[in-house]
Design an enzyme around this catalytic site. Sequence first.
Site, mmCIF file in Angstrom:
data_model
loop_
_atom_site.group_PDB
_atom_site.id
_atom_site.type_symbol
_atom_site.label_atom_id
_atom_site.label_comp_id
_atom_site.label_asym_id
_atom_site.label_seq_id
_atom_site.Cartn_x
_atom_site.Cartn_y
_atom_site.Cartn_z
ATOM 1 N N HIS A 1 36.623 23.338 54.201
ATOM 2 C CA HIS A 1 37.935 22.974 54.747
ATOM 3 C C HIS A 1 38.138 21.468 54.982
ATOM 4 O O HIS A 1 38.644 21.060 56.041
ATOM 5 C CB HIS A 1 38.184 23.726 56.060
ATOM 6 C CG HIS A 1 38.399 25.215 55.894
ATOM 7 N ND1 HIS A 1 38.836 25.794 54.728
ATOM 8 C CD2 HIS A 1 38.233 26.250 56.772
ATOM 9 C CE1 HIS A 1 38.939 27.108 54.898
ATOM 10 N NE2 HIS A 1 38.568 27.418 56.117
ATOM 11 N N HIS B 1 46.086 27.638 57.830
ATOM 12 C CA HIS B 1 45.059 28.537 58.350
ATOM 13 C C HIS B 1 45.535 29.274 59.607
ATOM 14 O O HIS B 1 44.798 29.351 60.596
ATOM 15 C CB HIS B 1 43.790 27.725 58.650
ATOM 16 C CG HIS B 1 42.529 28.504 58.553
ATOM 17 N ND1 HIS B 1 42.277 29.610 59.317
ATOM 18 C CD2 HIS B 1 41.431 28.338 57.763
ATOM 19 C CE1 HIS B 1 41.071 30.080 59.015
ATOM 20 N NE2 HIS B 1 40.544 29.329 58.072
ATOM 21 N N GLU C 1 45.190 32.998 53.612
ATOM 22 C CA GLU C 1 45.255 31.607 53.172
ATOM 23 C C GLU C 1 45.513 31.588 51.667
ATOM 24 O O GLU C 1 44.629 31.915 50.880
ATOM 25 C CB GLU C 1 43.927 30.912 53.475
ATOM 26 C CG GLU C 1 43.527 30.970 54.931
ATOM 27 C CD GLU C 1 42.011 30.978 55.101
ATOM 28 O OE1 GLU C 1 41.321 30.123 54.552
ATOM 29 O OE2 GLU C 1 41.513 31.894 55.790
HETATM 30 C C1 BGC Z 1 36.787 31.098 55.771
HETATM 31 C C2 BGC Z 1 35.814 31.637 56.763
HETATM 32 C C3 BGC Z 1 35.639 30.621 57.848
HETATM 33 C C4 BGC Z 1 36.957 30.364 58.485
HETATM 34 C C5 BGC Z 1 36.831 29.294 59.513
HETATM 35 C C6 BGC Z 1 38.076 30.856 56.461
HETATM 36 O O1 BGC Z 1 38.981 30.278 55.575
HETATM 37 O O2 BGC Z 1 36.964 31.981 54.688
HETATM 38 O O3 BGC Z 1 34.570 31.913 56.146
HETATM 39 O O4 BGC Z 1 34.731 31.030 58.793
HETATM 40 O O5 BGC Z 1 37.877 29.942 57.516
HETATM 41 O O6 BGC Z 1 37.690 29.482 60.529
#
Ligand code: BGC
Length: 386
Positions: free
Chosen positions: A138, A212, A351
């Site tokens: 991310h 998210h 997402e």
């Molecule tokens: C991921 C998860 C991760 C989360 C974090 C998601 O997009 O797929 O594996 O733990 O984001 O908040």
Amino acid sequence: MLRGVRLGILTVSFVVFIGAADADAPGGQPMGVGVAKAEFGKTPDGKEVDLYTLTNAHGMKAKIITYGGIITELDAPDRDGKMGDVVLGFDNLKSYLAGSPYFGALIGRVANRIAKGRFTLDGKEYKLFINNGPNALHGGEKGFDKVVWKAEPANTQDGPALKLTYLSPSGEEGYPGNLTVHVTYTLTNDNELRIDYSATTDKATPVNLTNHSYFNLGGPGSGDILGHEVMIAADKYTPVDGTMIPTGEIKPVKGTPLDFTKPTTIGARIDKLKSDKATANPGGYDHNYVLRGDNKERALVASVHEPKTGRTMEVYTTEPGLQFYTGNFLDGTLKGKNGVVYKKHQAFCMEADHFPDSVNHADFPSTILAPGKTYTQTTVYKFSAK
Ligand code: BGC
């Protein structure tokens, strides 16, 4: 209004003391239609963070802060027309700064995982910050979820909007090229939260943006989301290794607990996705779905229905993938809005973006943006009730 729904009689005091913007005007037309701005605090380096409230003609509200472009609250109608918050988040900036699992945030420069935080582009190897086991997740140490965006409110024909802009300098978090990013949130009068993204660069770079938000259509304080009925218009998914990196295979969902081609409750088969201590996998859905079609045009890719409130959310996107995540890592250590403690499976994320680790998989749809080209993506979360 949200507080009114939850606390009944206290509505009156809220409206009287906090201001008329949250109240309904005589005649039923919600007051405060448009965009309102308020202060939300300061970052440790002294940057002011603002909170914008978008209110559409039906009284739906989206609250967005300039820190991380985070959606802190989203009020949608239930089957009786009552508005209620459907996203997880915090009441104050301090809590977001203290550590949030990306609640409501904009994710970039590259959403999801990049194996070992490495990729090669135009013959050069780039190294990213490792923040998730052996991988980069991310956007890195300080991704787009942790920067302050410039905001321009607007009242558009479709509804109130907020245009956010961020200039990600070359080398930031290890990525090449100066990237100019625009994200516009529009709360349309069709009860859609539409997110339009665009980006340009002066040097080739991977780009994969998403939002998210953690949804709970019963309300963030209503318990787990296992009773929500989900449909995902995808016949395939990308299997992953023990560190959540795609193996490169694309497999059918048919005959697996991942098959949501027909509406099924989240809880119906979630126990089959077991936790695994060895890989620190808490169990539950955390999978990238390969969406049908070429997804160049906006298409309906998922719908979610919460039977108690009747709330329904449809997801439309131009993206090829959808990460369906059921808040597996929420473990009761975070206290959110109104003092609600967030536990495992108390929310789900959808997402819309490109596949994880695309930059290291030549046969996945490309995430590389070249100078002179414009990255675009549109994702819509549409709310109704039945
Ligand atoms: C991921 C998860 C991760 C989360 C974090 C998601 O997009 O797929 O594996 O733990 O984001 O908040």
